[in-house]
Write a protein that holds these residues in place. Structure first.
Motif, PDB file in Angstrom:
ATOM      1  N   ILE A 131      -4.484  -2.770  11.523  1.00 59.41           N
ATOM      2  CA  ILE A 131      -4.850  -1.600  10.741  1.00 59.41           C
ATOM      3  C   ILE A 131      -3.745  -1.316   9.745  1.00 59.41           C
ATOM      4  N   GLY A 132      -4.127  -0.968   8.506  1.00 59.31           N
ATOM      5  CA  GLY A 132      -3.109  -0.710   7.503  1.00 59.31           C
ATOM      6  C   GLY A 132      -3.515   0.419   6.590  1.00 59.31           C
ATOM      7  N   ASP A 133      -2.649   0.652   5.608  1.00 63.70           N
ATOM      8  CA  ASP A 133      -2.859   1.796   4.741  1.00 63.70           C
ATOM      9  C   ASP A 133      -2.478   1.420   3.323  1.00 63.70           C
ATOM     10  N   MET A 134      -2.998   2.193   2.371  1.00 62.41           N
ATOM     11  CA  MET A 134      -2.678   2.035   0.957  1.00 62.41           C
ATOM     12  C   MET A 134      -1.827   3.225   0.544  1.00 62.41           C
ATOM     13  N   ASP A 135      -0.661   2.927   0.014  1.00 63.56           N
ATOM     14  CA  ASP A 135       0.252   3.989  -0.389  1.00 63.56           C
ATOM     15  C   ASP A 135      -0.326   4.742  -1.583  1.00 63.56           C
ATOM     16  N   GLY A 136      -0.751   5.977  -1.346  1.00 68.23           N
ATOM     17  CA  GLY A 136      -1.399   6.750  -2.394  1.00 68.23           C
ATOM     18  C   GLY A 136      -0.470   7.186  -3.504  1.00 68.23           C
ATOM     19  N   ASP A 137       0.856   7.138  -3.271  1.00 69.00           N
ATOM     20  CA  ASP A 137       1.811   7.568  -4.279  1.00 69.00           C
ATOM     21  C   ASP A 137       2.151   6.476  -5.281  1.00 69.00           C
ATOM     22  N   ALA A 138       1.759   5.243  -4.982  1.00 69.04           N
ATOM     23  CA  ALA A 138       2.091   4.134  -5.883  1.00 69.04           C
ATOM     24  C   ALA A 138       1.153   4.157  -7.074  1.00 69.04           C
ATOM     25  N   SER A 139       1.692   4.055  -8.258  1.00 69.97           N
ATOM     26  CA  SER A 139       0.858   4.075  -9.466  1.00 69.97           C
ATOM     27  C   SER A 139       0.335   2.688  -9.750  1.00 69.97           C
ATOM     28  N   ARG A 140      -0.668   2.585 -10.557  1.00 70.08           N
ATOM     29  CA  ARG A 140      -1.216   1.291 -10.930  1.00 70.08           C
ATOM     30  C   ARG A 140      -0.186   0.488 -11.723  1.00 70.08           C
ATOM     31  N   ARG A 141       0.693   1.202 -12.441  1.00 70.88           N
ATOM     32  CA  ARG A 141       1.706   0.481 -13.205  1.00 70.88           C
ATOM     33  C   ARG A 141       2.708  -0.192 -12.264  1.00 70.88           C
ATOM     34  N   ASP A 142       3.143   0.538 -11.227  1.00 68.66           N
ATOM     35  CA  ASP A 142       4.127   0.009 -10.292  1.00 68.66           C
ATOM     36  C   ASP A 142       3.489  -0.873  -9.232  1.00 68.66           C
ATOM     37  N   GLY A 143       2.211  -0.732  -9.040  1.00 66.46           N
ATOM     38  CA  GLY A 143       1.522  -1.520  -8.036  1.00 66.46           C
ATOM     39  C   GLY A 143       1.093  -0.666  -6.853  1.00 66.46           C
ATOM     40  N   THR A 144       0.131  -1.154  -6.110  1.00 69.11           N
ATOM     41  CA  THR A 144      -0.352  -0.485  -4.912  1.00 69.11           C
ATOM     42  C   THR A 144       0.331  -1.102  -3.702  1.00 69.11           C
ATOM     43  N   VAL A 145       1.022  -0.287  -2.925  1.00 72.76           N
ATOM     44  CA  VAL A 145       1.754  -0.767  -1.761  1.00 72.76           C
ATOM     45  C   VAL A 145       0.853  -0.720  -0.536  1.00 72.76           C
ATOM     46  N   LEU A 146       0.723  -1.838   0.137  1.00 73.58           N
ATOM     47  CA  LEU A 146      -0.131  -1.959   1.315  1.00 73.58           C
ATOM     48  C   LEU A 146       0.750  -2.186   2.533  1.00 73.58           C
ATOM     49  N   THR A 147       0.699  -1.224   3.463  1.00 76.83           N
ATOM     50  CA  THR A 147       1.546  -1.312   4.646  1.00 76.83           C
ATOM     51  C   THR A 147       0.801  -0.697   5.828  1.00 76.83           C
ATOM     52  N   PHE A 148       1.500  -0.491   6.945  1.00 79.00           N
ATOM     53  CA  PHE A 148       0.873   0.087   8.131  1.00 79.00           C
ATOM     54  C   PHE A 148       0.380   1.504   7.847  1.00 79.00           C
ATOM     55  N   SER A 149      -0.772   1.837   8.384  1.00 85.55           N
ATOM     56  CA  SER A 149      -1.229   3.224   8.345  1.00 85.55           C
ATOM     57  C   SER A 149      -0.370   4.020   9.321  1.00 85.55           C
ATOM     58  N   PRO A 150      -0.360   5.367   9.211  1.00 85.76           N
ATOM     59  CA  PRO A 150       0.426   6.162  10.166  1.00 85.76           C
ATOM     60  C   PRO A 150       0.080   5.862  11.626  1.00 85.76           C
ATOM     61  N   ALA A 151      -1.212   5.719  11.924  1.00 83.92           N
ATOM     62  CA  ALA A 151      -1.619   5.436  13.302  1.00 83.92           C
ATOM     63  C   ALA A 151      -1.131   4.067  13.751  1.00 83.92           C
ATOM     64  N   ALA A 152      -1.263   3.074  12.874  1.00 84.55           N
ATOM     65  CA  ALA A 152      -0.811   1.732  13.217  1.00 84.55           C
ATOM     66  C   ALA A 152       0.700   1.690  13.367  1.00 84.55           C
ATOM     67  N   ARG A 153       1.407   2.461  12.538  1.00 87.02           N
ATOM     68  CA  ARG A 153       2.871   2.503  12.623  1.00 87.02           C
ATOM     69  C   ARG A 153       3.314   3.031  13.985  1.00 87.02           C
ATOM     70  N   VAL A 154       2.616   4.053  14.480  1.00 89.50           N
ATOM     71  CA  VAL A 154       2.925   4.584  15.813  1.00 89.50           C
ATOM     72  C   VAL A 154       2.661   3.524  16.875  1.00 89.50           C
ATOM     73  N   LEU A 155       1.515   2.831  16.758  1.00 90.83           N
ATOM     74  CA  LEU A 155       1.185   1.790  17.729  1.00 90.83           C
ATOM     75  C   LEU A 155       2.250   0.705  17.766  1.00 90.83           C
ATOM     76  N   VAL A 156       2.702   0.308  16.590  1.00 90.83           N
ATOM     77  CA  VAL A 156       3.670  -0.793  16.512  1.00 90.83           C
ATOM     78  C   VAL A 156       5.047  -0.353  16.982  1.00 90.83           C
ATOM     79  N   LEU A 157       5.491   0.841  16.568  1.00 87.56           N
ATOM     80  CA  LEU A 157       6.863   1.263  16.825  1.00 87.56           C
ATOM     81  C   LEU A 157       7.062   1.913  18.201  1.00 87.56           C
ATOM     82  N   VAL A 158       6.038   2.590  18.716  1.00 86.42           N
ATOM     83  CA  VAL A 158       6.214   3.395  19.920  1.00 86.42           C
ATOM     84  C   VAL A 158       5.592   2.765  21.164  1.00 86.42           C
TER      85      VAL A 158
END
Length: 236
Positions: free
Chosen positions: A2-29
């Protein structure tokens, strides 16, 4: 994954694709938490199983049952918790954080970053849990486990104008490598044989280098379980 799209990334800088908050908890905790809980519960479980006369677990459970003092249980829980932390680190290091821009794609896996210019990319698709990117001669530019999920990946690549595919467009061309079958040139056979040895030894760097050698000879290879599958390069 499961992952997430960084909503703060602009189209000029690119869209950052990383773990969603829920997935981050699953992976880290979760791995560390499960390790600690298992360490605390193991003596109780072991005692119950030994008392129940379960013979198949033998000396392993008898040893675990001897961990009956609080400090021993604490040490055991700490060790298994550390194993969980190591598992979390391994998941993060082997998965790719992806930045998709209109001009290039950046894929960072651990300390390694691959940067692909938009004109290089001819196909993007998922193969199982792997994101695969091919060039215009069907060479594999990237293959790795992404942190973002399938729907998020597809949306980002399509939004930025990349050629997203429903699957491998060359899947039907792959054949299983059979040593000395006579189907391949001698040089290609030699590289595949060497790569087979490298795979058994789990020598990842050598395996990747031999993949590159095969592409220089005009062939692509991918792994399916314990088998190597090959196909010729195809210009798009």
């Amino acid at each position: 994954m499961i992952g997430d799209m960084d909503g703060d990334a602009s189209r000029r800088d690119g869209t950052v694709l990383t773990f969603s908050p829920a997935a981050r908890v699953l992976v880290l905790v979760v791995p560390a938490t499960l390790g600690v809980l298992l360490g605390l519960a193991l003596p109780v479980i072991a005692g119950w199983l030994v008392d129940a006369g379960v013979p198949v677990l033998g000396v392993v459970w008898k040893t675990a049952r001897r961990v009956d003092e609080w400090w021993k249980v604490g040490v055991q829980a700490a060790i298994l918790g550390a194993v969980g932390v190591a598992a979390s680190v391994a998941i993060i290091r082997r998965s790719a954080r992806i930045t998709v821009g209109s001009g290039e794609v950046r894929l960072r896996t651990g300390d390694v970053e691959v940067v692909l210019a938009r004109p290089e990319v001819a196909a993007v698709f998922l193969r199982g849990d792997e994101l695969v990117i091919l060039d215009r001669e069907s060479r594999q530019l990237f293959a790795g486990e992404p942190q973002a999920g399938a729907a998020v990946l597809e949306r980002a690549f399509r939004d930025h104008g990349y050629p997203w595919r429903a699957g491998d467009p060359f899947a039907d061309l792959y054949q299983r490598w059979v040593p000395e079958s006579g189907q391949l040139p001698v040089a290609v056979e030699a590289v595949l044989a060497a790569r087979s040895v490298a795979l058994r030894k789990k020598a990842e760097k050598e395996t990747a280098e031999l993949r590159t050698s095969l592409e220089k000879l005009g062939y692509v290879v991918r792994d399916d379980g314990g088998h190597q599958l090959w196909r010729p390069l195809v210009r798009s």
